[in-house]
Write a protein that holds these residues in place. Structure first.
Motif, PDB file in Angstrom:
ATOM      1  N   ASP A 141      23.604  13.723  30.893  1.00  0.00           N
ATOM      2  CA  ASP A 141      23.105  14.327  29.662  1.00  0.00           C
ATOM      3  C   ASP A 141      24.292  14.500  28.726  1.00  0.00           C
ATOM      4  O   ASP A 141      25.315  15.070  29.107  1.00  0.00           O
ATOM      5  CB  ASP A 141      22.478  15.700  29.982  1.00  0.00           C
ATOM      6  N   PRO A 142      24.242  13.978  27.504  1.00  0.00           N
ATOM      7  CA  PRO A 142      25.423  13.945  26.643  1.00  0.00           C
ATOM      8  C   PRO A 142      25.894  15.314  26.186  1.00  0.00           C
ATOM      9  O   PRO A 142      27.012  15.453  25.702  1.00  0.00           O
ATOM     10  CB  PRO A 142      24.954  13.119  25.442  1.00  0.00           C
ATOM     11  N   PHE A 143      25.103  16.373  26.388  1.00  0.00           N
ATOM     12  CA  PHE A 143      25.515  17.668  25.854  1.00  0.00           C
ATOM     13  C   PHE A 143      25.849  18.680  26.953  1.00  0.00           C
ATOM     14  O   PHE A 143      26.879  19.337  26.908  1.00  0.00           O
ATOM     15  CB  PHE A 143      24.411  18.223  24.948  1.00  0.00           C
ATOM     16  N   ASP A 144      24.964  18.820  27.955  1.00  0.00           N
ATOM     17  CA  ASP A 144      25.264  19.843  28.956  1.00  0.00           C
ATOM     18  C   ASP A 144      25.707  19.246  30.289  1.00  0.00           C
ATOM     19  O   ASP A 144      25.916  19.984  31.246  1.00  0.00           O
ATOM     20  CB  ASP A 144      24.048  20.756  29.164  1.00  0.00           C
ATOM     21  N   GLY A 145      25.833  17.948  30.369  1.00  0.00           N
ATOM     22  CA  GLY A 145      26.336  17.328  31.585  1.00  0.00           C
ATOM     23  C   GLY A 145      25.375  17.383  32.747  1.00  0.00           C
ATOM     24  O   GLY A 145      25.728  17.081  33.868  1.00  0.00           O
ATOM     25  N   GLU A 146      24.116  17.765  32.471  1.00  0.00           N
ATOM     26  CA  GLU A 146      23.147  17.889  33.550  1.00  0.00           C
ATOM     27  C   GLU A 146      22.841  16.526  34.149  1.00  0.00           C
ATOM     28  O   GLU A 146      22.662  15.548  33.444  1.00  0.00           O
ATOM     29  CB  GLU A 146      21.857  18.510  32.997  1.00  0.00           C
ATOM     30  N   ARG A 147      22.793  16.454  35.449  1.00  0.00           N
ATOM     31  CA  ARG A 147      22.422  15.217  36.147  1.00  0.00           C
ATOM     32  C   ARG A 147      21.162  15.496  36.950  1.00  0.00           C
ATOM     33  O   ARG A 147      21.099  16.457  37.708  1.00  0.00           O
ATOM     34  CB  ARG A 147      23.540  14.758  37.075  1.00  0.00           C
ATOM     35  N   ARG A 207      16.114  21.600  18.033  1.00  0.00           N
ATOM     36  CA  ARG A 207      16.419  22.239  19.315  1.00  0.00           C
ATOM     37  C   ARG A 207      15.659  21.549  20.449  1.00  0.00           C
ATOM     38  O   ARG A 207      14.530  21.089  20.277  1.00  0.00           O
ATOM     39  CB  ARG A 207      16.037  23.726  19.262  1.00  0.00           C
ATOM     40  N   GLU A 208      16.296  21.465  21.602  1.00  0.00           N
ATOM     41  CA  GLU A 208      15.676  20.841  22.770  1.00  0.00           C
ATOM     42  C   GLU A 208      14.446  21.625  23.226  1.00  0.00           C
ATOM     43  O   GLU A 208      14.292  22.809  22.920  1.00  0.00           O
ATOM     44  CB  GLU A 208      16.683  20.788  23.929  1.00  0.00           C
ATOM     45  N   PHE A 209      13.566  20.939  23.986  1.00  0.00           N
ATOM     46  CA  PHE A 209      12.454  21.617  24.638  1.00  0.00           C
ATOM     47  C   PHE A 209      13.011  22.700  25.576  1.00  0.00           C
ATOM     48  O   PHE A 209      14.169  22.624  26.012  1.00  0.00           O
ATOM     49  CB  PHE A 209      11.665  20.623  25.494  1.00  0.00           C
ATOM     50  N   PRO A 210      12.208  23.691  25.931  1.00  0.00           N
ATOM     51  CA  PRO A 210      12.636  24.673  26.941  1.00  0.00           C
ATOM     52  C   PRO A 210      13.032  23.995  28.245  1.00  0.00           C
ATOM     53  O   PRO A 210      12.544  22.899  28.565  1.00  0.00           O
ATOM     54  CB  PRO A 210      11.399  25.558  27.122  1.00  0.00           C
ATOM     55  N   ASP A 211      13.922  24.626  29.005  1.00  0.00           N
ATOM     56  CA  ASP A 211      14.428  24.039  30.249  1.00  0.00           C
ATOM     57  C   ASP A 211      13.304  23.669  31.216  1.00  0.00           C
ATOM     58  O   ASP A 211      13.377  22.638  31.900  1.00  0.00           O
ATOM     59  CB  ASP A 211      15.391  25.016  30.930  1.00  0.00           C
ATOM     60  N   GLU A 212      12.261  24.521  31.279  1.00  0.00           N
ATOM     61  CA  GLU A 212      11.189  24.218  32.227  1.00  0.00           C
ATOM     62  C   GLU A 212      10.449  22.936  31.838  1.00  0.00           C
ATOM     63  O   GLU A 212      10.021  22.174  32.712  1.00  0.00           O
ATOM     64  CB  GLU A 212      10.206  25.390  32.315  1.00  0.00           C
ATOM     65  N   ASP A 213      10.330  22.672  30.534  1.00  0.00           N
ATOM     66  CA  ASP A 213       9.689  21.428  30.100  1.00  0.00           C
ATOM     67  C   ASP A 213      10.572  20.223  30.392  1.00  0.00           C
ATOM     68  O   ASP A 213      10.077  19.162  30.794  1.00  0.00           O
ATOM     69  CB  ASP A 213       9.377  21.491  28.601  1.00  0.00           C
ATOM     70  N   ARG A 214      11.882  20.366  30.200  1.00  0.00           N
ATOM     71  CA  ARG A 214      12.791  19.254  30.498  1.00  0.00           C
ATOM     72  C   ARG A 214      12.780  18.933  31.999  1.00  0.00           C
ATOM     73  O   ARG A 214      12.793  17.762  32.398  1.00  0.00           O
ATOM     74  CB  ARG A 214      14.204  19.597  30.026  1.00  0.00           C
ATOM     75  N   LYS A 215      12.726  19.961  32.825  1.00  0.00           N
ATOM     76  CA  LYS A 215      12.662  19.724  34.267  1.00  0.00           C
ATOM     77  C   LYS A 215      11.338  19.054  34.651  1.00  0.00           C
ATOM     78  O   LYS A 215      11.287  18.197  35.531  1.00  0.00           O
ATOM     79  CB  LYS A 215      12.819  21.046  35.010  1.00  0.00           C
ATOM     80  N   ARG A 216      10.280  19.460  33.967  1.00  0.00           N
ATOM     81  CA  ARG A 216       8.983  18.846  34.244  1.00  0.00           C
ATOM     82  C   ARG A 216       8.995  17.372  33.871  1.00  0.00           C
ATOM     83  O   ARG A 216       8.439  16.530  34.585  1.00  0.00           O
ATOM     84  CB  ARG A 216       7.899  19.583  33.463  1.00  0.00           C
ATOM     85  N   ILE A 217       9.647  17.036  32.763  1.00  0.00           N
ATOM     86  CA  ILE A 217       9.767  15.628  32.358  1.00  0.00           C
ATOM     87  C   ILE A 217      10.502  14.831  33.429  1.00  0.00           C
ATOM     88  O   ILE A 217      10.089  13.732  33.820  1.00  0.00           O
ATOM     89  CB  ILE A 217      10.500  15.526  31.008  1.00  0.00           C
ATOM     90  N   ALA A 218      11.611  15.403  33.923  1.00  0.00           N
ATOM     91  CA  ALA A 218      12.385  14.716  34.958  1.00  0.00           C
ATOM     92  C   ALA A 218      11.563  14.520  36.229  1.00  0.00           C
ATOM     93  O   ALA A 218      11.596  13.456  36.858  1.00  0.00           O
ATOM     94  CB  ALA A 218      13.650  15.514  35.267  1.00  0.00           C
ATOM     95  N   GLU A 219      10.784  15.538  36.594  1.00  0.00           N
ATOM     96  CA  GLU A 219       9.969  15.437  37.807  1.00  0.00           C
ATOM     97  C   GLU A 219       8.892  14.370  37.669  1.00  0.00           C
ATOM     98  O   GLU A 219       8.614  13.625  38.624  1.00  0.00           O
ATOM     99  CB  GLU A 219       9.333  16.803  38.105  1.00  0.00           C
ATOM    100  N   ILE A 220       8.288  14.285  36.496  1.00  0.00           N
ATOM    101  CA  ILE A 220       7.258  13.269  36.274  1.00  0.00           C
ATOM    102  C   ILE A 220       7.857  11.871  36.394  1.00  0.00           C
ATOM    103  O   ILE A 220       7.280  10.973  37.023  1.00  0.00           O
ATOM    104  CB  ILE A 220       6.604  13.462  34.901  1.00  0.00           C
ATOM    105  N   CYS A 221       9.026  11.675  35.796  1.00  0.00           N
ATOM    106  CA  CYS A 221       9.678  10.362  35.868  1.00  0.00           C
ATOM    107  C   CYS A 221      10.049  10.009  37.299  1.00  0.00           C
ATOM    108  O   CYS A 221       9.823   8.876  37.762  1.00  0.00           O
ATOM    109  CB  CYS A 221      10.928  10.355  34.992  1.00  0.00           C
TER     110      CYS A 221
END
Length: 310
Positions: A287-293, A201-215
């Motif tokens: 994102d290959p699964f939820d289409g998030e950009r 299972r993917e990381f929680p949404d808040e962690d994924r957003k944090r990853i994107a912000e760091i990048c």
């Protein structure tokens, strides 16, 4: 983590002995329920002990991603033990509902349950400290057992008082049925969390957003795409593509990736990070699964995108 598993087995074994003596003296089905629970808790703690030892082994040639999934496998084993004990307890409580019996030597049972509460509180506090430090699913599952035990032990004390002092013989099996219900809930919770880890299972949404912000905080990163995350025990895995200026050198792209990776490792110290560099604007990336950009900091740097299929 190892010390937590050793302590859990030791406390569980001690509680089995004292509860066995108390149950033999009182014949309380509610006390029997906690004896069964302590027995299965100890078996589950033994499973945890071996699972944690395995999970902490470093990656090797046969297990390149480590041994972290030993933890959710242990969680599934624990949930099976707990569910089985709940079914047995329902049967015992059901018989006592139809054939109620008085509880004997209630003061002894109450003293044993008070001792159990003191021992369990000490174990739970140490487990909570370990969970905060490590995030271990196996220790967390064990912690859930013993937190439930605290409530069970208190319920048994109330049951013994009602049965022995007030003659309410149905209190004993009624509390036992309530404990069985809690055991089923605990088993389902542990199994659900274990399955999430086993199914990547993917990381929680808040962690994924944090990853994107760091990048995107790096001035040379245009955007990111194809972010994939998963966990295996204590180990996390982060994979993503960085979109960089197509005219920079390979050496510069490597330096940027290293700097982004350092930021991710600081935020997620237990994660293994894999970064691929892509020239910005060459093709559509989603994102290959939820289409998030993931939005960029500067909209003027965003390149029009086509679908992956095109």
């Amino acid at each position: 983590m190892r010390r937590a598993t050793y302590l859990s087995v030791a406390v569980g074994s001690l509680l089995i002995v004292v509860k066995l003596v108390a149950w033999g003296a009182t014949d309380s089905v509610a006390l029997l329920s906690t004896l069964i629970d302590s027995t299965l808790d100890t078996v589950a703690s033994l499973v945890n002990l071996f699972a944690v030892r395995q999970a902490l082994q470093p990656a090797d040639h046969q297990h390149r991603f480590g041994h972290g999934k030993a933890e959710p496998l242990a969680g599934l084993a624990q949930s099976t033990f707990i569910a089985g004990s709940a079914l047995f307890l329902v049967g015992e409580a059901g018989k006592r509902m139809f054939f109620p019996e008085a509880v004997d030597h209630a003061p002894l049972g109450i003293a044993v349950m008070a001792f159990s509460i003191v021992m369990t509180v000490g174990l739970v506090l140490f487990q909570r400290y370990v969970i905060r430090r490590t995030g271990s699913l196996a220790i967390d599952a064990d912690h859930l057992h013993y937190v439930g035990d605290l409530g069970m032990n208190m319920c048994v004390i109330v049951s013994l008082i009602l049965s022995a002092q007030f003659g309410f013989e149905w209190a004993d099996p009624l509390f036992a049925l309530g404990i069985a219900g809690f055991l089923v809930y605990s088993a389902a919770t542990i199994a659900w969390r274990s399955l999430h880890l086993l199914m990547d299972r993917e990381f929680p949404d808040e962690d994924r957003k944090r990853i994107a912000e760091i990048c995107q905080a790096h001035p040379d990163v245009h955007d990111i795409h194809d972010l994939r995350t998963r966990s295996a025990g204590l180990q996390g895995f982060i994979q993503l593509h960085l979109e960089l200026d197509p005219d920079i050198s390979l050496k510069r792209a490597h330096v940027i990736s290293d700097e982004v990776e350092a930021g991710l490792r600081k935020a997620f110290p237990a994660a293994d990070v894999i970064i691929h560099q892509d020239p910005a604007g060459t093709m559509e990336r989603k994102d290959p699964f939820d289409g998030e950009r993931y939005a960029t900091r500067d909209a003027s740097r965003t390149v029009p995108r086509r679908s992956r299929a095109s």
